[in-house]
Design a protein around this motif. Structure first.
Motif, PDB file in Angstrom:
ATOM      1  N   ASP A 145       0.804  -1.222   0.000  1.00  0.00           N
ATOM      2  CA  ASP A 145       0.000   0.000   0.000  1.00  0.00           C
ATOM      3  C   ASP A 145       0.841   1.279   0.000  1.00  0.00           C
ATOM      4  OD1 ASP A 145       1.031  -0.184   2.516  1.00  0.00           O
ATOM      5  OD2 ASP A 145      -0.893  -0.245   3.567  1.00  0.00           O
ATOM      6  N   GLU A 146       2.139   1.151  -0.244  1.00  0.00           N
ATOM      7  CA  GLU A 146       2.970   2.356  -0.287  1.00  0.00           C
ATOM      8  C   GLU A 146       2.656   3.171  -1.543  1.00  0.00           C
ATOM      9  OE1 GLU A 146       7.149   1.907   0.369  1.00  0.00           O
ATOM     10  OE2 GLU A 146       6.860   0.178   1.692  1.00  0.00           O
ATOM     11  N   ARG A 147       2.805   4.476  -1.439  1.00  0.00           N
ATOM     12  CA  ARG A 147       2.567   5.378  -2.562  1.00  0.00           C
ATOM     13  C   ARG A 147       3.862   6.118  -2.896  1.00  0.00           C
ATOM     14  NH1 ARG A 147      -2.300   5.116  -5.188  1.00  0.00           N
ATOM     15  NH2 ARG A 147      -2.282   7.372  -5.490  1.00  0.00           N
ATOM     16  N   ASN A 148       3.969   6.500  -4.167  1.00  0.00           N
ATOM     17  CA  ASN A 148       5.122   7.289  -4.623  1.00  0.00           C
ATOM     18  C   ASN A 148       6.448   6.606  -4.255  1.00  0.00           C
ATOM     19  OD1 ASN A 148       3.374   9.353  -5.604  1.00  0.00           O
ATOM     20  ND2 ASN A 148       3.186  10.135  -3.522  1.00  0.00           N
ATOM     21  N   VAL A 149       6.640   5.452  -4.838  1.00  0.00           N
ATOM     22  CA  VAL A 149       7.821   4.631  -4.544  1.00  0.00           C
ATOM     23  C   VAL A 149       8.992   5.093  -5.408  1.00  0.00           C
ATOM     24  CG1 VAL A 149       8.768   2.296  -4.521  1.00  0.00           C
ATOM     25  CG2 VAL A 149       6.342   2.678  -3.983  1.00  0.00           C
ATOM     26  N   HIS A 150      10.098   5.429  -4.765  1.00  0.00           N
ATOM     27  CA  HIS A 150      11.320   5.811  -5.465  1.00  0.00           C
ATOM     28  C   HIS A 150      12.383   4.745  -5.206  1.00  0.00           C
ATOM     29  CE1 HIS A 150      10.070  10.013  -6.381  1.00  0.00           C
ATOM     30  NE2 HIS A 150       9.324   9.838  -5.298  1.00  0.00           N
ATOM     31  N   SER A 151      13.112   4.381  -6.238  1.00  0.00           N
ATOM     32  CA  SER A 151      14.149   3.373  -6.079  1.00  0.00           C
ATOM     33  C   SER A 151      15.308   3.658  -7.031  1.00  0.00           C
ATOM     34  CB  SER A 151      13.592   1.976  -6.352  1.00  0.00           C
ATOM     35  OG  SER A 151      14.576   0.988  -6.163  1.00  0.00           O
ATOM     36  N   LYS A 152      16.511   3.422  -6.531  1.00  0.00           N
ATOM     37  CA  LYS A 152      17.715   3.571  -7.344  1.00  0.00           C
ATOM     38  C   LYS A 152      18.187   2.171  -7.726  1.00  0.00           C
ATOM     39  CE  LYS A 152      22.381   5.550  -7.101  1.00  0.00           C
ATOM     40  NZ  LYS A 152      23.368   6.223  -6.216  1.00  0.00           N
ATOM     41  N   ILE A 153      18.188   1.846  -9.022  1.00  0.00           N
ATOM     42  CA  ILE A 153      18.501   0.475  -9.431  1.00  0.00           C
ATOM     43  C   ILE A 153      19.940   0.297  -9.882  1.00  0.00           C
ATOM     44  CG2 ILE A 153      16.121  -0.112  -9.971  1.00  0.00           C
ATOM     45  CD1 ILE A 153      16.702   0.381 -12.888  1.00  0.00           C
ATOM     46  N   SER A 155      23.896   2.968 -10.412  1.00  0.00           N
ATOM     47  CA  SER A 155      24.518   4.253 -10.077  1.00  0.00           C
ATOM     48  C   SER A 155      23.932   5.437 -10.832  1.00  0.00           C
ATOM     49  CB  SER A 155      26.030   4.184 -10.338  1.00  0.00           C
ATOM     50  OG  SER A 155      26.287   3.868 -11.702  1.00  0.00           O
ATOM     51  N   ASN A 156      23.287   5.181 -11.988  1.00  0.00           N
ATOM     52  CA  ASN A 156      22.772   6.286 -12.805  1.00  0.00           C
ATOM     53  C   ASN A 156      21.273   6.216 -13.089  1.00  0.00           C
ATOM     54  OD1 ASN A 156      25.380   7.464 -13.241  1.00  0.00           O
ATOM     55  ND2 ASN A 156      25.804   5.856 -14.738  1.00  0.00           N
ATOM     56  N   THR A 157      20.607   5.184 -12.608  1.00  0.00           N
ATOM     57  CA  THR A 157      19.221   4.950 -13.012  1.00  0.00           C
ATOM     58  C   THR A 157      18.283   4.965 -11.819  1.00  0.00           C
ATOM     59  OG1 THR A 157      20.084   3.542 -14.781  1.00  0.00           O
ATOM     60  CG2 THR A 157      17.721   3.457 -14.377  1.00  0.00           C
ATOM     61  N   TYR A 158      17.171   5.702 -11.964  1.00  0.00           N
ATOM     62  CA  TYR A 158      16.196   5.865 -10.891  1.00  0.00           C
ATOM     63  C   TYR A 158      14.807   5.499 -11.401  1.00  0.00           C
ATOM     64  CZ  TYR A 158      19.998   8.551  -8.802  1.00  0.00           C
ATOM     65  OH  TYR A 158      21.215   8.937  -8.312  1.00  0.00           O
ATOM     66  N   VAL A 159      14.042   4.825 -10.552  1.00  0.00           N
ATOM     67  CA  VAL A 159      12.700   4.371 -10.926  1.00  0.00           C
ATOM     68  C   VAL A 159      11.675   4.994  -9.982  1.00  0.00           C
ATOM     69  CG1 VAL A 159      11.162   2.363 -10.996  1.00  0.00           C
ATOM     70  CG2 VAL A 159      13.439   2.214 -11.980  1.00  0.00           C
ATOM     71  N   TYR A 160      10.524   5.335 -10.555  1.00  0.00           N
ATOM     72  CA  TYR A 160       9.427   5.882  -9.750  1.00  0.00           C
ATOM     73  C   TYR A 160       8.136   5.171 -10.112  1.00  0.00           C
ATOM     74  CZ  TYR A 160       5.537   8.978  -8.530  1.00  0.00           C
ATOM     75  OH  TYR A 160       4.355   9.477  -8.059  1.00  0.00           O
TER      76      TYR A 160
END
Length: 359
Positions: A145-153, A155-160
């Motif tokens: 149930d988390e919202r607005n999930v940010h993750s760094k996969i 060194s240069n790539t980020y997922v939302y």
């Protein structure tokens, strides 16, 4: 080893096994009474319950209670010997008080090595089975149930992701960005992504790709595409007792992976779990020394008093471990301090009691 050493060591190890079996029987009976309704609700057979749960549960409990059971064993064996004046006879026969510790420490050392291997590799593998069973039949179904999930996969790539449904494997408002030299060079976005269980890839609908070249931006559009992006459905699964299911090498790998993703602030529980596994064998040795010191003197109250005192000290030790562990997991204490402070405190107490003990 002399005859007296073998005598004490045999009593120590056999009593330890007996105490552990008794406590296991009590804990399993209590656990079954608490979970029997869940077993009946899912129509689980006796064989399923025993092989899929209680075998693993017993291994988990042995790893959990070993330090305290060694302490109780030491108090029980030493109190009995003191009550029968065996210790007085040994000391009168020329055995030094320090020499009396030798067989105990041999036994405690064997159990400590066994405990370290158990907690580092055997128990986590058993916990994988136990936790999976509890998740399937005891716990309520997990919902991410988390919202607005940010993750760094990397060194240069980020997922939302704005949201994710772990039952339908569907994510909404998905964005993946690649940044180089602090500049956004590529952005991939979609309103909807779904995990394809057959292809083991993400299916992306109505996507856009933004590519940035100095002052120029190129936009590519597509209807659908299958891709992998460094995230998997398991990243959105329940983390219920996850730290207990990882072996020591797996904990190190998981911590390194999460630090790479930029989630190091949430790793306190894993650090404490790791350091406590290293601290536990030393706790066994410290508690053994303390057990000898508090129960080697014959008292008017008899053996029962020493055993009761042992249980009180065991309760205080548990309290220290629980509080220190919680503080380490929350970040109030350094995880290493949270894992080792019970050993430090009880080690100092054990040394003090030894120095004050009549020899």
């Amino acid at each position: 080893m002399k005859i007296i050493d073998k005598y004490i060591l045999k009593k120590f190890l056999t009593t330890y096994v007996f105490v552990v079996l008794v406590i296991l029987a009590v804990i399993c009976a209590i656990d079954y009474s608490e979970k029997s309704d869940d077993f009946l609700k899912h129509s689980l057979s006796f064989k399923q319950i025993v092989t899929s749960y209680y075998f693993s549960f017993v291994v988990h409990i042995i790893g959990l209670i070993t330090p305290l059971m060694v302490f109780i064993t030491t108090v029980f064996v030493t109190s009995r010997m003191a009550g029968r004046t065996e210790i007085i006879a040994m000391l009168s026969g020329g055995v030094s008080y320090l020499r009396l510790f030798f067989p105990y420490m041999i036994g405690a050392g064997v159990i400590a090595i066994f405990s370290f291997y158990l907690s580092g590799w055997v128990v986590p593998r058993a916990n994988k089975i136990r936790v999976a069973f509890e998740t399937a039949y005891v716990k309520k179904p997990f919902s991410f149930d988390e919202r607005n999930v940010h993750s760094k996969i990397d060194s240069n790539t980020y997922v939302y992701l704005q949201s994710y449904n772990n039952r339908t494997f569907n994510g909404r408002k998905f964005t993946i960005e690649r940044i180089e030299n602090r500049k956004l060079v590529e952005k991939f976005s979609s309103e909807n992504i779904t995990w394809d269980t057959l292809k083991q890839t993400w299916h992306v609908d109505d996507y856009k790709i933004h590519k940035f070249y100095k002052e120029r931006e190129i936009i590519l559009k597509g209807k659908d595409i299958d891709t992998l992006m460094g995230l998997l459905p398991k990243d959105f699964e329940s983390k219920y007792r996850h730290q207990e299911t990882l072996t020591l090498p797996e904990i190190d790998e998981y911590i390194a992976e999460q630090k790479e993703r930029g989630t190091a602030l949430e790793l306190g529980i894993y650090y404490v779990e790791k350091y406590q596994r290293y601290a536990s064998p030393f706790a066994i040795l410290i508690l053994t020394v303390m057990g000898i010191v508090v129960s080697s003197k014959k008292t008017r109250q008899g053996t029962s008093f020493n055993i009761a005192l042992g249980f009180v000290l065991a309760f205080v030790f548990i309290l220290f471990v629980v509080v220190a562990r919680s503080l380490g997991q929350s970040g109030t204490l350094d995880p290493r301090v949270g894992a080792w402070i019970p050993n430090i405190v009880f080690g100092v107490v054990a040394i003090y009691l030894y120095l004050r003990a009549p020899k």
